[in-house]
Structures are given as structure tokens and as C-alpha cells.
Scaffold this motif. Structure first.
Motif, PDB file in Angstrom:
ATOM      1  N   ILE A  84      53.723  69.157  78.648  1.00  0.00           N
ATOM      2  CA  ILE A  84      54.261  70.504  78.862  1.00  0.00           C
ATOM      3  C   ILE A  84      53.137  71.523  79.078  1.00  0.00           C
ATOM      4  O   ILE A  84      53.245  72.396  79.939  1.00  0.00           O
ATOM      5  N   ILE A  85      52.046  71.412  78.316  1.00  0.00           N
ATOM      6  CA  ILE A  85      50.984  72.422  78.445  1.00  0.00           C
ATOM      7  C   ILE A  85      49.929  72.083  79.493  1.00  0.00           C
ATOM      8  O   ILE A  85      49.191  72.961  79.921  1.00  0.00           O
TER       9      ILE A  85
ATOM     10  N   PHE B  27      54.338  79.651  83.831  1.00  0.00           N
ATOM     11  CA  PHE B  27      54.584  78.485  82.980  1.00  0.00           C
ATOM     12  C   PHE B  27      55.555  77.487  83.607  1.00  0.00           C
ATOM     13  O   PHE B  27      55.248  76.294  83.713  1.00  0.00           O
ATOM     14  N   VAL B  28      56.728  77.944  84.008  1.00  0.00           N
ATOM     15  CA  VAL B  28      57.764  77.015  84.484  1.00  0.00           C
ATOM     16  C   VAL B  28      57.333  76.274  85.752  1.00  0.00           C
ATOM     17  O   VAL B  28      57.380  75.039  85.786  1.00  0.00           O
TER      18      VAL B  28
ATOM     19  N   MET C 279      54.452  73.841  84.805  1.00  0.00           N
ATOM     20  CA  MET C 279      54.901  72.717  83.992  1.00  0.00           C
ATOM     21  C   MET C 279      55.708  71.730  84.826  1.00  0.00           C
ATOM     22  O   MET C 279      55.509  70.517  84.743  1.00  0.00           O
ATOM     23  N   LEU C 280      56.606  72.257  85.662  1.00  0.00           N
ATOM     24  CA  LEU C 280      57.411  71.382  86.532  1.00  0.00           C
ATOM     25  C   LEU C 280      56.530  70.623  87.519  1.00  0.00           C
ATOM     26  O   LEU C 280      56.750  69.433  87.769  1.00  0.00           O
ATOM     27  N   LEU C 281      55.538  71.315  88.068  1.00  0.00           N
ATOM     28  CA  LEU C 281      54.629  70.667  89.013  1.00  0.00           C
ATOM     29  C   LEU C 281      53.906  69.504  88.332  1.00  0.00           C
ATOM     30  O   LEU C 281      53.832  68.402  88.887  1.00  0.00           O
ATOM     31  N   GLN C 282      53.403  69.726  87.130  1.00  0.00           N
ATOM     32  CA  GLN C 282      52.713  68.661  86.402  1.00  0.00           C
ATOM     33  C   GLN C 282      53.658  67.497  86.112  1.00  0.00           C
ATOM     34  O   GLN C 282      53.299  66.333  86.287  1.00  0.00           O
TER      35      GLN C 282
END
Length: 193
Positions: free
Chosen positions: A49-50, A83-84, A87-90
Motif C-alpha cells: 500500500i505504501i 495516494f490512490v 497505490m493502484l499503480l503499484q
């Protein structure tokens, strides 16, 4: 497009006499994304997530540094403003690379190379959705995957030397790699426009 050796030279020249904060930023990045997995059972999920926002923040820091700025250490956390999408890309990149790697290692490496510019693209386009950044990265890397792969390979010798220093050398190698990759993206972007 510039040779990889020239891009690495540009990174070394910029870092000359300015290693302190880039070393600290790289060290903090590694420390922060490593801690969750080592302290709790669900740490892997927290790390996933991070990692996206932290990766985006690291790219933002080194992009500003490559532009001649002296950004503060706090710039490392700038990715949390997006953030969103970060995080989604990762998450999507991780899933896709793992799925491609299930076929064999080579397809996984090819996928990682294709998606490698997605965070740089997201940095340049803050409102962009993760899937669009991935699509653009894949298109941008057409014909340049081998060039980036050779860039990655060029750091192996340095990595082996860092191991001989009991890992201390990685403090200098990490910012050198990051800044070289920022220069790779900037040069690629100019050549693809």
C-alpha cells in the motif's frame, strides 16, 4: 537518444558534492518500505500500500534534483498527495509483473521494462489514472526496453562492489541509480514526442 553511459555521467556530475540529501532520501525510502514487512504478519500488504506513494515521492524528489533544485527530504513524501493513483499503480504493476513471471522469468522482465516509466508519467500528469499511465509507459518503451535493460545491467558491477563494503556502498549507489533513471526518462520523453 543519449547513450546510457552519458546518462549515468550526467547523474554523477549532478551528485558530485551533493550526495548528502539524496543518500538520506534513498535510505529513508528503503527503510520505510522495508519496515512493515518485518514487524507484522500483514506487513506485506501494508508495504504494498505504501510502496506506490513512496516510489512516486522518490521520483518527484530526484526529478526536482535533476532539474537543479535542492528539494528537502520531505519531498520524498509528496507521492502521498496522489495516494490512490500511486497505490493502484503499484498494485497493478505488481500483479501484472507477477502474472507475466508465472510464464517464465523473461516475460516478467519484459513486462517490468514496459511498465517502468508509469510512475514518471504519473508524476508528469498528476490527474492521470493508473491504467492510462501504464498504457502510456508501454507505448513509450516500445523499442527501448533493451536500452533500459542494459542500463539496469550496468549497475550490477557497482552492486557487487557494494556487497564487498558490507552494504555501505549502497548508500551511494541507490541515488546514483535513481538519478540515472530520471535522466533516462527525460531523454526518452524528448525522443518520443
Amino acid at each position: 537518444m543519449k547513450e546510457n553511459a552519458e546518462l549515468r555521467l550526467m547523474a554523477r556530475e549532478q551528485l558530485k558534492g551533493n550526495w548528502g540529501i539524496p543518500i538520506l532520501v534513498s535510505f529513508l525510502f528503503t527503510l520505510i518500505i522495508s519496515i512493515p514487512g518485518s514487524i507484522t504478519d500483514s506487513g506485506g500488504l501494508l508495504a504494498l500500500i505504501i510502496t506506490g506513494p513512496m516510489t512516486l515521492g522518490q521520483i518527484q524528489y530526484f526529478t526536482r534534483f535533476s532539474d537543479g533544485e535542492k528539494p528537502p527530504v520531505e519531498a520524498l513524501f509528496g507521492g502521498f498527495k496522489q495516494f490512490v493513483p500511486a497505490m493502484l499503480l503499484q498494485l497493478i504493476v505488481t500483479v501484472l509483473v507477477v502474472l507475466w513471471s508465472l510464464l517464465l522469468i523473461v516475460p516478467g522482465i519484459i513486462a517490468a521494462l514496459g511498465y517502468s516509466q508509469a510512475f514518471y508519467i504519473l508524476n508528469d500528469n498528476p490527474g492521470m489514472e493508473a491504467m492510462e499511465a501504464l498504457r502510456r509507459s508501454k507505448n513509450m518503451m516500445e523499442g527501448y526496453k533493451s536500452k533500459l535493460f542494459m542500463m539496469w545491467l550496468s549497475f550490477i558491477g557497482w552492486g557487487l562492489l557494494c556487497i564487498l563494503t558490507l552494504g555501505i556502498g549502497f548508500l551511494w549507489l541507490a541515488p546514483y541509480i535513481q538519478l540515472s533513471l530520471v535522466h533516462f526518462y527525460a531523454d526518452l520523453k524528448v525522443n518520443r514526442e
